[in-house]
Design a protein around this motif. Structure first.
Motif, PDB file in Angstrom:
ATOM      1  N   GLN A 109      -6.948 -26.371  75.783  1.00  0.00           N
ATOM      2  CA  GLN A 109      -6.671 -25.794  74.464  1.00  0.00           C
ATOM      3  C   GLN A 109      -7.545 -24.560  74.232  1.00  0.00           C
ATOM      4  OE1 GLN A 109      -7.226 -28.505  71.168  1.00  0.00           O
ATOM      5  NE2 GLN A 109      -5.908 -27.287  69.840  1.00  0.00           N
ATOM      6  N   VAL A 110      -8.869 -24.734  74.472  1.00  0.00           N
ATOM      7  CA  VAL A 110      -9.780 -23.594  74.309  1.00  0.00           C
ATOM      8  C   VAL A 110     -10.538 -23.353  75.612  1.00  0.00           C
ATOM      9  CG1 VAL A 110     -11.691 -22.616  72.976  1.00  0.00           C
ATOM     10  CG2 VAL A 110     -10.113 -24.213  71.865  1.00  0.00           C
ATOM     11  N   LEU A 111     -10.515 -22.104  76.063  1.00  0.00           N
ATOM     12  CA  LEU A 111     -11.313 -21.726  77.228  1.00  0.00           C
ATOM     13  C   LEU A 111     -12.448 -20.829  76.748  1.00  0.00           C
ATOM     14  CD1 LEU A 111     -11.863 -21.445  80.270  1.00  0.00           C
ATOM     15  CD2 LEU A 111     -10.226 -19.540  80.314  1.00  0.00           C
ATOM     16  N   VAL A 112     -13.679 -21.250  77.048  1.00  0.00           N
ATOM     17  CA  VAL A 112     -14.847 -20.430  76.724  1.00  0.00           C
ATOM     18  C   VAL A 112     -15.342 -19.818  78.030  1.00  0.00           C
ATOM     19  CG1 VAL A 112     -17.182 -20.432  75.738  1.00  0.00           C
ATOM     20  CG2 VAL A 112     -15.452 -22.000  74.822  1.00  0.00           C
ATOM     21  N   VAL A 113     -15.352 -18.508  78.122  1.00  0.00           N
ATOM     22  CA  VAL A 113     -15.839 -17.870  79.350  1.00  0.00           C
ATOM     23  C   VAL A 113     -17.279 -17.419  79.118  1.00  0.00           C
ATOM     24  CG1 VAL A 113     -15.450 -16.082  81.072  1.00  0.00           C
ATOM     25  CG2 VAL A 113     -13.506 -17.133  79.923  1.00  0.00           C
ATOM     26  N   GLY A 114     -18.206 -18.047  79.849  1.00  0.00           N
ATOM     27  CA  GLY A 114     -19.641 -17.794  79.682  1.00  0.00           C
ATOM     28  C   GLY A 114     -20.281 -18.962  78.953  1.00  0.00           C
ATOM     29  N   GLY A 115     -21.269 -19.581  79.599  1.00  0.00           N
ATOM     30  CA  GLY A 115     -21.964 -20.725  78.987  1.00  0.00           C
ATOM     31  C   GLY A 115     -23.390 -20.369  78.603  1.00  0.00           C
ATOM     32  N   ILE A 120     -14.476 -15.203  74.565  1.00  0.00           N
ATOM     33  CA  ILE A 120     -15.206 -14.457  75.595  1.00  0.00           C
ATOM     34  C   ILE A 120     -16.673 -14.367  75.176  1.00  0.00           C
ATOM     35  CG2 ILE A 120     -15.376 -12.290  76.877  1.00  0.00           C
ATOM     36  CD1 ILE A 120     -12.388 -11.883  76.358  1.00  0.00           C
ATOM     37  N   ALA A 121     -17.542 -14.910  76.030  1.00  0.00           N
ATOM     38  CA  ALA A 121     -18.987 -14.958  75.727  1.00  0.00           C
ATOM     39  C   ALA A 121     -19.759 -14.636  77.003  1.00  0.00           C
ATOM     40  CB  ALA A 121     -19.353 -16.344  75.199  1.00  0.00           C
TER      41      ALA A 121
END
Ligand code: FAD
Ligand code: UQ1
Length: 417
Positions: free
Chosen positions: A5-11, A103-104
């Motif tokens: 559902q949600v993709l966060v790029v960068g942790g 995008i992170a």
């Protein structure tokens, strides 16, 4: 092929905080975090490591222990964004399809853009150092210890950077170090910045100019480092007021803040970015200007705030509420005011806490003049902030100090009545 559902790029700072908030609301396995690194660094500690006040091993945790357990971690790099098809391809050959993308990816350090710099940083014995990278930060204190005389030069590059206060914090800490060691009379402290001023917010710039004068630090504005010749201990600077005019300065120690940009994978995706390579978002809602299901948080966003973890903290509830609104089919209405904060450490026991918004107006949390150097602010930066970061922010519970500021201002009002 994978779906979420949600993709966060960068942790990193912003990505981890967002993943914590969203996975806690949406439930297990709805959120994927794409992040290639083993370690998560608390970068604000790097300045203190440079001054020998903390150790490198105190600044990081295992990524696996920091990322939220309710999110799925894919330990790979994003290789290509395809926002028209809602997919991101990865270094492990996966294609991840998302409904919503955050995008992170932060900023990449471009040390290689300055001829001679990487060689200088990596040659043992050359007194060239940098607090910005975990690879080099450990060497800064060693450089300080080895410097007994001559020019200690500190640089600020000709581009937006993260924590724009850090290049001068390490200069002030170094000045104090040489004073403590009785070497100050033999060392010139020179701060060469590409900017036309010491700091963008007038209220703090005035205090900093007084400090620089009092402590006999040489400030050169509009000076950009263009080359390092470490065998001759020479740094070459361009005068940005007179393009093409170069100066050579001899150093006994050189502290470099590298040029920075968004990572190539982001900068190269022209559909997602502004001409300067930042993710093209609305500065109030942090939603992408073309793709409604894309948001950005932190240093890689185009919002014209000063790039700090404090800014990412203040952005996190806004991005969270706006993503939730879009998921529910509503328009995003929550607004980020550009809040950013920079604890300008001025030595081994003092700090000016700069806080401001998009208008570069001071927005101070505490009911005292924060442009004054204080031990209380130094203690907060050194001892309290890391705890707040790991325990609150990384678990999605820190939204910046806005609430605290409102509480203090209510107390102040009550007193006046
Ligand atoms: P980051 O935290 O840098 O995270 C980005 C993440 O994206 C990284 O984990 C990286 O591995 C990942 N990534 C990159 N490329 C890809 C890819 N292709 N695919 C997948 N993942 C990718 N802030 C303050 O508030 N106060 C301070 O006092 C302060 N001092 C600082 C001092 C120094 C020396 C430095 C370097 C920074 C300082 N900061 C400070 C700034 C703060 O650390 C950053 O603003 C903050 O970490 C930004 O968060 P972010 O999530 O945007 O990026
Ligand atoms: C902050 O929120 C933050 O992010 C977690 C920082 O990064 C480490 C900071 O340095 C600062 C100063 C803040 C702002 C917090 C307060 C209490 C003023």
């Amino acid at each position: 092929r994978q779906e979420c559902q949600v993709l966060v790029v960068g942790g990193g700072t912003g990505g981890c905080a967002m993943a914590a908030k969203l996975s806690s609301r949406l439930g297990s396995d709805k959120v994927v975090v794409l992040e290639p690194e083993d370690k998560h660094y608390y970068q604000p500690m790097f300045t203190l490591i440079g001054g020998g006040m903390k150790r490198l091993d105190q600044s990081h945790r295992q990524m696996a222990d920091v990322l939220p357990t309710k999110a799925k971690w894919v330990k790979e790099k994003a290789l290509e964004f395809d926002p028209d098809n809602n997919t991101v391809s990865t270094s492990g050959g996966k294609t991840i399809k998302y409904d919503f993308l955050i995008i992170a990816t932060g900023l990449q350090l471009n040390y290689g853009k300055i001829p001679g710099l990487v060689e200088a940083l990596e040659t043992p014995g050359s007194n060239v150092c940098s607090i910005y990278s975990p690879k080099y930060v450990d060497h800064v204190y060693e450089c300080l210890r080895r410097t007994n005389e001559g020019n200690a030069i500190f640089t600020f590059p000709n581009c937006p950077i993260k924590c724009a206060g850090a290049p001068q914090k390490i200069a002030y800490i170094s000045e104090h170090y040489f004073r403590k060691m009785g070497r100050r009379d033999n060392v010139n402290i020179i701060y060469n910045t590409s900017l036309p001023v010491i700091f963008g917010v007038k209220h703090y710039a005035e205090a900093l100019m007084k400090l620089i004068k009092r402590r006999n630090i040489t400030l050169n504005v509009q000076r950009n480092l263009v080359e390092v010749r470490h065998k001759d201990n020479i740094a070459v600077f361009e005068d940005l007021a007179k393009p093409g005019v170069h100066y050579e300065e001899t150093y006994s120690m050189l502290h470099v803040t590298p040029p920075m940009s968004t990572p190539d994978v982001v900068a190269n995706c022209k559909k997602l970015v502004t001409p300067t390579g930042f993710v093209d978002v609305d500065q109030m809602t942090l939603q992408h200007n073309k793709y409604n299901n894309v948001f950005a948080i932190g240093d890689s966003a185009s919002s014209p705030n000063s790039k700090t973890a404090a800014a990412a903290a203040a952005q996190s509830p806004v991005v969270f509420r706006n993503v939730m609104a879009v998921i529910e089919g509503k328009a995003p209405t929550d607004i980020y005011d550009g809040y950013s904060s920079c604890p300008i450490v001025t030595g081994y026991s003092s700090c000016i806490l700069a806080e401001f918004d998009y208008n570069l107006t001071p927005v101070e949390t505490f009911p005292l003049d924060q442009s004054k150097e204080r031990y209380s602010m130094f203690f907060m930066k050194k001892e309290l902030m890391p705890v707040l970061y790991w325990k609150l922010m990384m678990n999605g519970y820190w939204n910046g100090p806005a609430l605290m500021r409102k509480m203090f201002s209510l107390l102040k009002l009550n007193k006046k009545q």
